[in-house]
Motif scaffolding. Structure first.
Motif, PDB file in Angstrom:
ATOM      1  N   GLU A 110       9.546 -13.704  -2.959  1.00 17.42           N
ATOM      2  CA  GLU A 110       9.599 -14.618  -4.101  1.00 17.42           C
ATOM      3  C   GLU A 110      10.375 -15.880  -3.702  1.00 17.42           C
ATOM      4  O   GLU A 110      11.479 -15.803  -3.166  1.00 17.42           O
ATOM      5  CB  GLU A 110      10.296 -13.906  -5.267  1.00 17.42           C
ATOM      6  N   GLY A 111       9.775 -17.042  -3.937  1.00 21.04           N
ATOM      7  CA  GLY A 111      10.437 -18.306  -3.633  1.00 21.04           C
ATOM      8  C   GLY A 111      10.230 -18.808  -2.216  1.00 21.04           C
ATOM      9  O   GLY A 111      10.644 -19.919  -1.891  1.00 21.04           O
ATOM     10  N   GLN A 112       9.570 -18.017  -1.381  1.00 16.11           N
ATOM     11  CA  GLN A 112       9.317 -18.433  -0.005  1.00 16.11           C
ATOM     12  C   GLN A 112       7.944 -19.088   0.105  1.00 16.11           C
ATOM     13  O   GLN A 112       7.038 -18.803  -0.660  1.00 16.11           O
ATOM     14  CB  GLN A 112       9.376 -17.228   0.941  1.00 16.11           C
ATOM     15  N   ARG A 113       7.801 -19.950   1.091  1.00 14.35           N
ATOM     16  CA  ARG A 113       6.531 -20.631   1.307  1.00 14.35           C
ATOM     17  C   ARG A 113       5.622 -19.752   2.176  1.00 14.35           C
ATOM     18  O   ARG A 113       6.090 -19.078   3.087  1.00 14.35           O
ATOM     19  CB  ARG A 113       6.764 -21.974   1.994  1.00 14.35           C
ATOM     20  N   CYS A 114       4.339 -19.767   1.867  1.00 11.72           N
ATOM     21  CA  CYS A 114       3.346 -19.069   2.686  1.00 11.72           C
ATOM     22  C   CYS A 114       2.344 -20.091   3.204  1.00 11.72           C
ATOM     23  O   CYS A 114       2.221 -21.186   2.658  1.00 11.72           O
ATOM     24  CB  CYS A 114       2.636 -17.975   1.879  1.00 11.72           C
ATOM     25  N   ALA A 115       1.646 -19.719   4.247  1.00 13.36           N
ATOM     26  CA  ALA A 115       0.622 -20.583   4.841  1.00 13.36           C
ATOM     27  C   ALA A 115      -0.750 -20.221   4.282  1.00 13.36           C
ATOM     28  O   ALA A 115      -0.947 -19.127   3.749  1.00 13.36           O
ATOM     29  CB  ALA A 115       0.622 -20.407   6.359  1.00 13.36           C
ATOM     30  N   ALA A 116      -1.697 -21.114   4.435  1.00 10.64           N
ATOM     31  CA  ALA A 116      -3.076 -20.827   4.039  1.00 10.64           C
ATOM     32  C   ALA A 116      -3.586 -19.626   4.820  1.00 10.64           C
ATOM     33  O   ALA A 116      -3.292 -19.477   6.009  1.00 10.64           O
ATOM     34  CB  ALA A 116      -3.959 -22.039   4.308  1.00 10.64           C
ATOM     35  N   ASP A 117      -4.301 -18.748   4.159  1.00 11.96           N
ATOM     36  CA  ASP A 117      -4.900 -17.539   4.727  1.00 11.96           C
ATOM     37  C   ASP A 117      -3.871 -16.470   5.122  1.00 11.96           C
ATOM     38  O   ASP A 117      -4.237 -15.502   5.785  1.00 11.96           O
ATOM     39  CB  ASP A 117      -5.800 -17.864   5.925  1.00 11.96           C
ATOM     40  N   GLN A 118      -2.632 -16.641   4.720  1.00  9.82           N
ATOM     41  CA  GLN A 118      -1.601 -15.640   5.010  1.00  9.82           C
ATOM     42  C   GLN A 118      -1.679 -14.498   3.999  1.00  9.82           C
ATOM     43  O   GLN A 118      -1.931 -14.718   2.819  1.00  9.82           O
ATOM     44  CB  GLN A 118      -0.213 -16.275   4.959  1.00  9.82           C
ATOM     45  N   VAL A 119      -1.456 -13.267   4.481  1.00  6.96           N
ATOM     46  CA  VAL A 119      -1.379 -12.120   3.577  1.00  6.96           C
ATOM     47  C   VAL A 119      -0.044 -12.209   2.847  1.00  6.96           C
ATOM     48  O   VAL A 119       1.017 -12.231   3.473  1.00  6.96           O
ATOM     49  CB  VAL A 119      -1.488 -10.782   4.336  1.00  6.96           C
ATOM     50  N   VAL A 120      -0.106 -12.258   1.533  1.00  9.57           N
ATOM     51  CA  VAL A 120       1.090 -12.344   0.703  1.00  9.57           C
ATOM     52  C   VAL A 120       1.532 -10.952   0.274  1.00  9.57           C
ATOM     53  O   VAL A 120       2.722 -10.637   0.263  1.00  9.57           O
ATOM     54  CB  VAL A 120       0.831 -13.223  -0.549  1.00  9.57           C
ATOM     55  N   LEU A 121       0.558 -10.099  -0.048  1.00 10.32           N
ATOM     56  CA  LEU A 121       0.843  -8.795  -0.625  1.00 10.32           C
ATOM     57  C   LEU A 121      -0.224  -7.804  -0.207  1.00 10.32           C
ATOM     58  O   LEU A 121      -1.409  -8.138  -0.199  1.00 10.32           O
ATOM     59  CB  LEU A 121       0.860  -8.916  -2.159  1.00 10.32           C
ATOM     60  N   GLU A 122       0.200  -6.579   0.130  1.00 11.99           N
ATOM     61  CA  GLU A 122      -0.725  -5.472   0.342  1.00 11.99           C
ATOM     62  C   GLU A 122      -0.484  -4.453  -0.766  1.00 11.99           C
ATOM     63  O   GLU A 122       0.666  -4.190  -1.132  1.00 11.99           O
ATOM     64  CB  GLU A 122      -0.509  -4.828   1.714  1.00 11.99           C
ATOM     65  N   ILE A 123      -1.573  -3.900  -1.270  1.00 15.14           N
ATOM     66  CA  ILE A 123      -1.530  -2.984  -2.406  1.00 15.14           C
ATOM     67  C   ILE A 123      -2.309  -1.726  -2.050  1.00 15.14           C
ATOM     68  O   ILE A 123      -3.378  -1.810  -1.457  1.00 15.14           O
ATOM     69  CB  ILE A 123      -2.178  -3.630  -3.655  1.00 15.14           C
ATOM     70  N   ALA A 124      -1.775  -0.566  -2.444  1.00 19.31           N
ATOM     71  CA  ALA A 124      -2.499   0.699  -2.286  1.00 19.31           C
ATOM     72  C   ALA A 124      -2.291   1.501  -3.565  1.00 19.31           C
ATOM     73  O   ALA A 124      -1.171   1.615  -4.064  1.00 19.31           O
ATOM     74  CB  ALA A 124      -1.986   1.473  -1.080  1.00 19.31           C
ATOM     75  N   GLY A 125      -3.390   2.033  -4.102  1.00 21.72           N
ATOM     76  CA  GLY A 125      -3.269   2.814  -5.323  1.00 21.72           C
ATOM     77  C   GLY A 125      -4.618   3.254  -5.853  1.00 21.72           C
ATOM     78  O   GLY A 125      -5.643   3.168  -5.162  1.00 21.72           O
ATOM     79  N   ASN A 126      -4.608   3.691  -7.086  1.00 24.82           N
ATOM     80  CA  ASN A 126      -5.798   4.176  -7.763  1.00 24.82           C
ATOM     81  C   ASN A 126      -6.779   3.024  -7.981  1.00 24.82           C
ATOM     82  O   ASN A 126      -6.411   1.976  -8.514  1.00 24.82           O
ATOM     83  CB  ASN A 126      -5.409   4.815  -9.099  1.00 24.82           C
ATOM     84  N   ALA A 127      -8.027   3.217  -7.564  1.00 26.01           N
ATOM     85  CA  ALA A 127      -9.034   2.153  -7.626  1.00 26.01           C
ATOM     86  C   ALA A 127      -9.270   1.662  -9.051  1.00 26.01           C
ATOM     87  O   ALA A 127      -9.312   0.457  -9.301  1.00 26.01           O
ATOM     88  CB  ALA A 127     -10.347   2.638  -7.009  1.00 26.01           C
ATOM     89  N   ARG A 128      -9.427   2.574  -9.991  1.00 23.09           N
ATOM     90  CA  ARG A 128      -9.659   2.173 -11.385  1.00 23.09           C
ATOM     91  C   ARG A 128      -8.505   1.337 -11.909  1.00 23.09           C
ATOM     92  O   ARG A 128      -8.699   0.310 -12.551  1.00 23.09           O
ATOM     93  CB  ARG A 128      -9.815   3.401 -12.283  1.00 23.09           C
TER      94      ARG A 128
END
Length: 104
Positions: free
Chosen positions: A48-66
């Motif tokens: 939070e509050g940090q700069r990211c670059a274009a096409d950078q992965v910001v977040l990975e999520i794993a869980g229930n598909a629905r």
């Protein structure tokens, strides 16, 4: 649409930045995802509050598909709107750096 997915199915997803930005809204995005799937696994690659670059992965999520299909639009809306405001604000802050002006 989520109702068409097998309730036992799990998925992995990534949130990518389309352009350089200051990431903002992580607590709201997390709350939206956890409200639907309390067991969702989140791995933030940009804080939070940090700069990211274009096409950078910001977040990975794993869980229930629905659950993730149900919550993804709300979570992304929070991230997109709040990151846009934070990115524009950072531009103004940089513009007045070295002066007595303050952005509030």
């Amino acid at each position: 649409t989520a109702g068409l997915i097998d309730p036992a199915r799990t998925v992995r997803a990534r949130v990518l930045a389309r352009e350089s930005a200051v990431v903002c809204g992580a607590p709201w995005a997390e709350a939206a995802l956890r409200a639907i799937d309390p067991g969702v696994q989140l791995t933030w690659h940009v804080a939070e509050g940090q700069r990211c670059a274009a096409d950078q992965v910001v977040l990975e999520i794993a869980g229930n598909a629905r659950a993730l299909l149900s919550a993804e639009r709300t979570a992304l809306n929070f991230l997109q709107l709040l990151s846009a405001v934070a990115t524009k604000t950072a531009t103004y802050v940089e513009a007045v750096r070295g002066t007595r002006a303050q952005i509030v």
